[in-house]
Write a protein that holds these residues in place. Sequence first.
Motif, PDB file in Angstrom:
ATOM      1  N   ALA A   1      -1.764  16.990  -1.936  1.00 28.87           N
ATOM      2  CA  ALA A   1      -1.288  18.135  -2.133  1.00 28.87           C
ATOM      3  C   ALA A   1      -1.284  19.236  -3.468  1.00 28.87           C
ATOM      4  O   ALA A   1      -1.430  20.270  -3.648  1.00 28.87           O
ATOM      5  CB  ALA A   1       0.441  17.379  -2.055  1.00 28.87           C
ATOM      6  N   ALA A   2      -1.729  18.377  -4.302  1.00 26.67           N
ATOM      7  CA  ALA A   2      -2.388  19.208  -5.773  1.00 26.67           C
ATOM      8  C   ALA A   2      -3.569  19.704  -5.089  1.00 26.67           C
ATOM      9  O   ALA A   2      -4.265  20.410  -6.639  1.00 26.67           O
ATOM     10  CB  ALA A   2      -1.777  18.474  -6.679  1.00 26.67           C
ATOM     11  N   GLY A   3      -4.331  19.644  -4.564  1.00 27.46           N
ATOM     12  CA  GLY A   3      -5.946  20.100  -4.295  1.00 27.46           C
ATOM     13  C   GLY A   3      -6.900  19.078  -5.116  1.00 27.46           C
ATOM     14  O   GLY A   3      -8.023  20.021  -4.740  1.00 27.46           O
TER      15      GLY A   3
ATOM     16  N   GLY B   1       0.862  -1.296  -0.349  1.00 26.55           N
ATOM     17  CA  GLY B   1       0.042   0.019  -0.350  1.00 26.55           C
ATOM     18  C   GLY B   1       0.712   1.247   0.214  1.00 26.55           C
ATOM     19  O   GLY B   1       0.084   2.422  -0.130  1.00 26.55           O
ATOM     20  N   ALA B   2       2.641   1.013   0.026  1.00 28.64           N
ATOM     21  CA  ALA B   2       3.120   2.192   0.001  1.00 28.64           C
ATOM     22  C   ALA B   2       2.927   3.300  -1.080  1.00 28.64           C
ATOM     23  O   ALA B   2       2.741   4.622  -1.089  1.00 28.64           O
ATOM     24  CB  ALA B   2       4.838   1.690   0.838  1.00 28.64           C
ATOM     25  N   THR B   3       3.179   2.647  -2.621  1.00 26.15           N
ATOM     26  CA  THR B   3       2.664   3.299  -3.949  1.00 26.15           C
ATOM     27  C   THR B   3       1.118   4.582  -3.709  1.00 26.15           C
ATOM     28  O   THR B   3       1.551   5.412  -3.928  1.00 26.15           O
ATOM     29  CB  THR B   3       2.909   2.731  -4.261  1.00 26.15           C
ATOM     30  OG1 THR B   3       3.891   1.608  -4.569  1.00 26.15           O
ATOM     31  CG2 THR B   3       2.689   3.159  -6.030  1.00 26.15           C
ATOM     32  N   VAL B   4       0.624   3.520  -2.942  1.00 25.65           N
ATOM     33  CA  VAL B   4      -1.026   4.394  -3.449  1.00 25.65           C
ATOM     34  C   VAL B   4      -0.893   4.996  -2.501  1.00 25.65           C
ATOM     35  O   VAL B   4      -1.818   6.369  -2.514  1.00 25.65           O
ATOM     36  CB  VAL B   4      -2.304   3.029  -3.605  1.00 25.65           C
ATOM     37  CG1 VAL B   4      -2.233   1.962  -5.193  1.00 25.65           C
ATOM     38  CG2 VAL B   4      -1.453   2.126  -2.534  1.00 25.65           C
ATOM     39  N   ARG B   5      -0.434   4.843  -1.327  1.00 27.56           N
ATOM     40  CA  ARG B   5      -0.373   5.794  -0.016  1.00 27.56           C
ATOM     41  C   ARG B   5       0.053   7.033  -0.619  1.00 27.56           C
ATOM     42  O   ARG B   5      -0.171   8.822  -0.868  1.00 27.56           O
ATOM     43  CB  ARG B   5      -0.444   5.735   0.928  1.00 27.56           C
ATOM     44  CG  ARG B   5      -0.725   4.510   1.792  1.00 27.56           C
ATOM     45  CD  ARG B   5       0.139   4.044   3.627  1.00 27.56           C
ATOM     46  NE  ARG B   5      -1.118   3.356   3.765  1.00 27.56           N
ATOM     47  CZ  ARG B   5      -0.837   2.253   4.033  1.00 27.56           C
ATOM     48  NH1 ARG B   5       0.636   1.615   3.304  1.00 27.56           N
ATOM     49  NH2 ARG B   5      -1.573   1.395   4.922  1.00 27.56           N
ATOM     50  N   GLU B   6       1.439   6.314  -1.498  1.00 28.53           N
ATOM     51  CA  GLU B   6       2.295   8.541  -1.446  1.00 28.53           C
ATOM     52  C   GLU B   6       1.264   9.001  -2.662  1.00 28.53           C
ATOM     53  O   GLU B   6       1.319  10.151  -2.934  1.00 28.53           O
ATOM     54  CB  GLU B   6       3.942   7.738  -2.442  1.00 28.53           C
ATOM     55  CG  GLU B   6       4.227   8.716  -3.047  1.00 28.53           C
ATOM     56  CD  GLU B   6       4.325  10.181  -2.198  1.00 28.53           C
ATOM     57  OE1 GLU B   6       4.592  10.893  -3.039  1.00 28.53           O
ATOM     58  OE2 GLU B   6       4.132  10.297  -1.087  1.00 28.53           O
ATOM     59  N   ALA B   7       0.199   8.461  -3.406  1.00 25.18           N
ATOM     60  CA  ALA B   7      -0.245   8.683  -5.132  1.00 25.18           C
ATOM     61  C   ALA B   7      -1.284   9.643  -4.183  1.00 25.18           C
ATOM     62  O   ALA B   7      -1.610  10.719  -4.162  1.00 25.18           O
ATOM     63  CB  ALA B   7      -1.148   7.341  -5.697  1.00 25.18           C
ATOM     64  N   VAL B   8      -2.117   9.552  -3.041  1.00 22.96           N
ATOM     65  CA  VAL B   8      -2.976   9.721  -2.001  1.00 22.96           C
ATOM     66  C   VAL B   8      -2.431  11.456  -1.523  1.00 22.96           C
ATOM     67  O   VAL B   8      -3.136  12.097  -1.698  1.00 22.96           O
ATOM     68  CB  VAL B   8      -3.549   8.799  -0.875  1.00 22.96           C
ATOM     69  CG1 VAL B   8      -4.392   9.313  -0.560  1.00 22.96           C
ATOM     70  CG2 VAL B   8      -4.683   7.791  -1.686  1.00 22.96           C
ATOM     71  N   ARG B   9      -1.491  11.192  -1.317  1.00 26.12           N
ATOM     72  CA  ARG B   9      -0.329  11.790  -0.281  1.00 26.12           C
ATOM     73  C   ARG B   9      -0.359  13.576  -1.622  1.00 26.12           C
ATOM     74  O   ARG B   9      -0.328  14.781  -1.476  1.00 26.12           O
ATOM     75  CB  ARG B   9       0.355  11.678   0.199  1.00 26.12           C
ATOM     76  CG  ARG B   9       1.385  13.629   1.286  1.00 26.12           C
ATOM     77  CD  ARG B   9       2.844  12.924   0.962  1.00 26.12           C
ATOM     78  NE  ARG B   9       3.244  13.208  -0.556  1.00 26.12           N
ATOM     79  CZ  ARG B   9       3.832  13.970  -1.318  1.00 26.12           C
ATOM     80  NH1 ARG B   9       3.084  15.048  -1.033  1.00 26.12           N
ATOM     81  NH2 ARG B   9       4.442  13.675  -2.782  1.00 26.12           N
ATOM     82  N   ALA B  10      -0.400  12.546  -3.033  1.00 29.63           N
ATOM     83  CA  ALA B  10       0.215  13.129  -3.855  1.00 29.63           C
ATOM     84  C   ALA B  10      -0.682  14.122  -4.228  1.00 29.63           C
ATOM     85  O   ALA B  10      -0.745  15.705  -4.907  1.00 29.63           O
ATOM     86  CB  ALA B  10       0.997  13.198  -4.932  1.00 29.63           C
TER      87      ALA B  10
END
Length: 220
Positions: A198-200, A186-195
């Motif tokens: 962050a972009a609104g 789940g690390a990659t999709v968590r990072e995708a959610v964060r990104a």
Amino acid sequence: METGSRWLGAALREAASVLWPVACGGCGALDVAVCPACRALLTAGPVRELLDGLPLVAAAEYAGPVRALVGALKEHGAAAEARALGAGLALALATLPAAEPVLVPSSGEGMRRRGFDPVALVARGAGLRPSALRRDRSAGVGGSQKERTVAERERAARGTLVLPKRLRDSLAGRPVVVVDDVVTSGATVREAVRALRAAGCEPVGIAAVARTPRRIAASG
């Protein structure tokens, strides 16, 4: 003439099957690129869970023939596997709230090795032309995630994805769904959610072709 054409076509297919035998990428059944039984595994019913409060829906568990199909796609980039896996992804997406799909790109290492992005192929197999995040080469820790623990994967993924500037204005404030091929730790999709946040953007779910069984994912 039509009968002759059909006969010629059948003869050519038979000759081709001898010279270049076809086997199902999932189970090895002969004379078919993806057999009906393996296709059925991707449409039998999704795997659902909550990941950090967001609904995660995958077409199937990442095991057995489904795992083999994903591996076959990553090795050959064949259209038959992409369509079969894409059908499963489309069904997973259909169970989530309506939103703009945003693709998680394959790693730079994988792209260089294969020459294509299997996640993008699956998305096209699902009939999608989604927006996509971009890998930020200046952030995170390089290398393969395969041998890392869950905690190491989280640290390696942190800050590695960004939404390109050209997409921020059109997606800011809109609901989005993260799209990936396989979710493991789940690390990659968590990072995708964060990104995306962050972009609104407003992530409302995660859709994937396959989800590694959590007892395996938890061990790394």
